[in-house]
Enzyme design. Structure first.
Site: not given
Ligand code: DGL
Length: 272
Positions: A10-11, A73, A154, A188, A190
């Site tokens: 993931d990012s 991600c 984050e 997402c 997150h």
């Molecule tokens: N966790 C990521 C997603 O599922 C991305 C968050 C990001 O880097 O913008 O899209």
């Protein structure tokens, strides 16, 4: 049987929502996780930039002899529906979050009104809607980009009573309440870190679908089907890599992971 590790990326810390579920479902598997924290967010970048980052993330995991790659991600998973991020990859077993989450949402909805929240790139791609319309042609899909959610997570602002998080969540979710969705995809990875707050605003009768958790369930099915589960009878190891400060990453991981982790955390450099 295959004792190699499962690779997940993931990012940032979002994909840990998938790792948490993987460890519940398959506690003996080794997992290698990459969070590209130096370049987060991905969700505000162009398709071409996201594509080239994803290829580097995949190449990094492949240096560790993984048996499966999980794109935890939503942003990369959406981009890979139209761009071949796996074109140089030799790993046969791979999956993103879009298909598993879309199937889970279609199975859960009763009124056929499904909301999708995600990054700007994910919502712009229409990825979840495309898949859900194939599964259920008369489903109504309502999308909303929530660009402030990733920085909030984050930075650890995830509590239900956190004022800044509630301020943005109220704005983003207003359309979902108005459209009376009965199922909401956290598109997402997150966002499940904010699920208490999201559920508080949406009401407990709305089913929240965690895209990361659905990916983990899909991974279990795929590994079993391919006879590629590990044969270990002791707990698997978790190795976490980040591309920016190891210390910051460790703090976030400790705050956000469900289970007590005993993971090795290291900083790595990706090949550009
Ligand atoms: N966790 C990521 C997603 O599922 C991305 C968050 C990001 O880097 O913008 O899209």
């Amino acid at each position: 049987m295959n004792n190699s590790a499962i690779g997940v990326f993931d990012s940032g810390v979002g994909g840990l929502t998938c790792v948490d579920e993987l460890r519940k479902l398959m506690p003996n598997e080794n997992i290698i996780y990459l969070g590209d924290t130096a370049r987060i967010p991905y969700g505000t970048k162009s398709k071409h930039t996201i594509y080239s980052y994803a290829k580097q993330d995949i190449a990094f995991l492949e240096q560790h002899d993984v048996k499966m790659i999980l794109v935890a991600c939503g942003t990369v998973s959406s981009v890979m529906m139209s761009m071949p991020v796996f074109e140089d990859s030799t790993t046969e077993l791979k999956s993103g979050v879009v298909l598993p989450a879309a199937h889970a949402a279609c199975a859960a909805t009763k009124n056929k009104r499904i909301g999708v929240i995600g990054t700007s790139a994910t919502i712009k791609s229409g990825s979840y809607g495309k898949v859900m319309h194939e599964i259920m042609s008369d489903v109504k899909v309502v999308g909303m980009a929530c660009p402030m959610f990733v920085p909030l997570v984050e930075n650890g602002y995830t509590a239900k009573d956190c004022e800044p998080a509630r301020f943005f969540a109220n704005q983003y979710l207003e359309i979902m309440k108005r459209e009376q969705v009965d199922t909401l995809i956290l598109g997402c990875t997150h966002y499940p870190h904010l699920s208490e707050l999201i559920s508080d605003i949406m009401g407990t009768e709305v089913t929240l679908i965690s895209s990361g958790a659905e990916l983990a369930k899909h991974a279990l099915k795929t590994l079993s089907y391919n006879d590629a589960l590990c044969g270990r009878d002791c707990p698997g190891e978790l190795e976490l890599y980040c591309t920016d400060s190891e210390e910051l990453f460790r703090e976030n991981v400790q705050k956000l992971m469900d289970t007590n982790i005993n993971a090795k955390i290291s900083k790595c450099t990706l090949k550009f």
